[in-house]
Write a protein that holds these residues in place. Structure first.
Motif, PDB file in Angstrom:
ATOM      1  N   GLU A  30      45.598  33.963  38.666  1.00 19.28           N
ATOM      2  CA  GLU A  30      44.537  34.257  39.616  1.00 19.28           C
ATOM      3  C   GLU A  30      45.082  34.823  40.928  1.00 19.28           C
ATOM      4  O   GLU A  30      44.316  35.224  41.800  1.00 19.28           O
ATOM      5  N   ARG A 158      42.042  42.995  38.923  1.00 21.84           N
ATOM      6  CA  ARG A 158      41.485  41.740  38.430  1.00 21.84           C
ATOM      7  C   ARG A 158      40.388  42.021  37.419  1.00 21.84           C
ATOM      8  O   ARG A 158      39.472  42.799  37.681  1.00 21.84           O
ATOM      9  N   GLY A 163      38.690  36.938  35.543  1.00 21.18           N
ATOM     10  CA  GLY A 163      39.236  36.605  36.851  1.00 21.18           C
ATOM     11  C   GLY A 163      40.742  36.697  36.923  1.00 21.18           C
ATOM     12  O   GLY A 163      41.349  36.365  37.948  1.00 21.18           O
ATOM     13  N   LEU A 164      41.404  37.176  35.855  1.00 22.01           N
ATOM     14  CA  LEU A 164      42.858  37.254  35.801  1.00 22.01           C
ATOM     15  C   LEU A 164      43.354  38.637  36.208  1.00 22.01           C
ATOM     16  O   LEU A 164      42.690  39.646  35.972  1.00 22.01           O
ATOM     17  N   TRP A 165      44.547  38.648  36.819  1.00 25.89           N
ATOM     18  CA  TRP A 165      45.124  39.886  37.330  1.00 25.89           C
ATOM     19  C   TRP A 165      46.106  40.488  36.334  1.00 25.89           C
ATOM     20  O   TRP A 165      46.814  39.772  35.634  1.00 25.89           O
TER      21      TRP A 165
END
Length: 220
Positions: A30, A158, A163-165
């Protein structure tokens, strides 16, 4: 690999190696800045620890890239950017899937080969910044004795659903590797079609990883 891409690739290696000394901690997907540091630490930890295997078989670098880097690269987003909206609209799901896999394979070969080229450069880190809630830039400066510093930015994105980069581009001295790929492949896609360009990449992806002799610089 062109001289330009070789230079960009070496800069990536310098950037990643500089992260190798960061203390071990769980990957924070995140947080784009913590993610970049931890992925690089694990990648170069393996490269350092598995040198006997790498020296015996440089192809092992592909395995390290697949296991340590690729899970955190937004190669699908980058591949779609290379294809372009016009060709995307004309393509089928199967064609897009094939190109994305070929593009990913090309990244694996490129990064595995670049990990044979590091020779001692250092990196200074500048404060990172969020462009907005979905994009971030990790800024660094490559320092080489007797040469001007080189600015290198790493672009992160993102995923709105998870919600992950993930990383999708690198910009060295205002030169984007993704833009270079677009210039190299988008015209070919329009001219020859997605299937033929995918086949071309698949052929290139068969290249073996080798330890190459350093290129000699021309006298001024």
């Amino acid at each position: 690999m062109t001289l330009l891409l070789r230079r960009l690739s070496l800069l990536v290696a310098c950037y990643l190696l500089a992260f190798a000394a960061v203390a071990a901690e769980p990957i924070k997907q995140e947080d784009p800045f913590a993610l970049a540091q931890e992925v690089a630490k694990r990648t170069f930890g393996r490269i350092n620890n598995e040198q006997p295997k790498i020296q015996a078989d440089p192809e092992h670098l592909k395995t390290i890239v697949v296991e340590e880097l690729i899970p955190y690269a937004d190669y699908r987003f980058a591949a779609y950017k290379v294809i372009g909206q016009s060709s995307l609209k004309k393509s089928t799901k199967e064609q897009r899937k094939r190109f994305v896999e070929a593009f990913k394979g090309n990244l694996i070969v490129t990064y595995a080969q670049l990990f044979t080229e590091y020779n001692g450069q250092t990196v200074a880190f500048l404060p990172g910044k969020l462009s907005d809630e979905n994009y971030a830039t990790v800024k660094t400066v490559i320092q080489q004795p007797g040469r001007p510093d080189i600015s290198v930015d790493f672009k992160m994105r993102r995923n709105k659903k998870t919600g992950l980069w993930r990383a999708y581009d690198m910009v060295a001295e205002n030169l984007s590797m993704l833009s270079q790929k677009e210039a190299e492949l988008r015209g070919l896609i329009r001219q020859k079609g997605l299937d033929e360009v995918s086949a071309m990449l698949e052929q290139k992806n068969q290249a073996k990883i080798v330890f190459e002799e350093p290129e000699k610089e021309e006298a001024p």
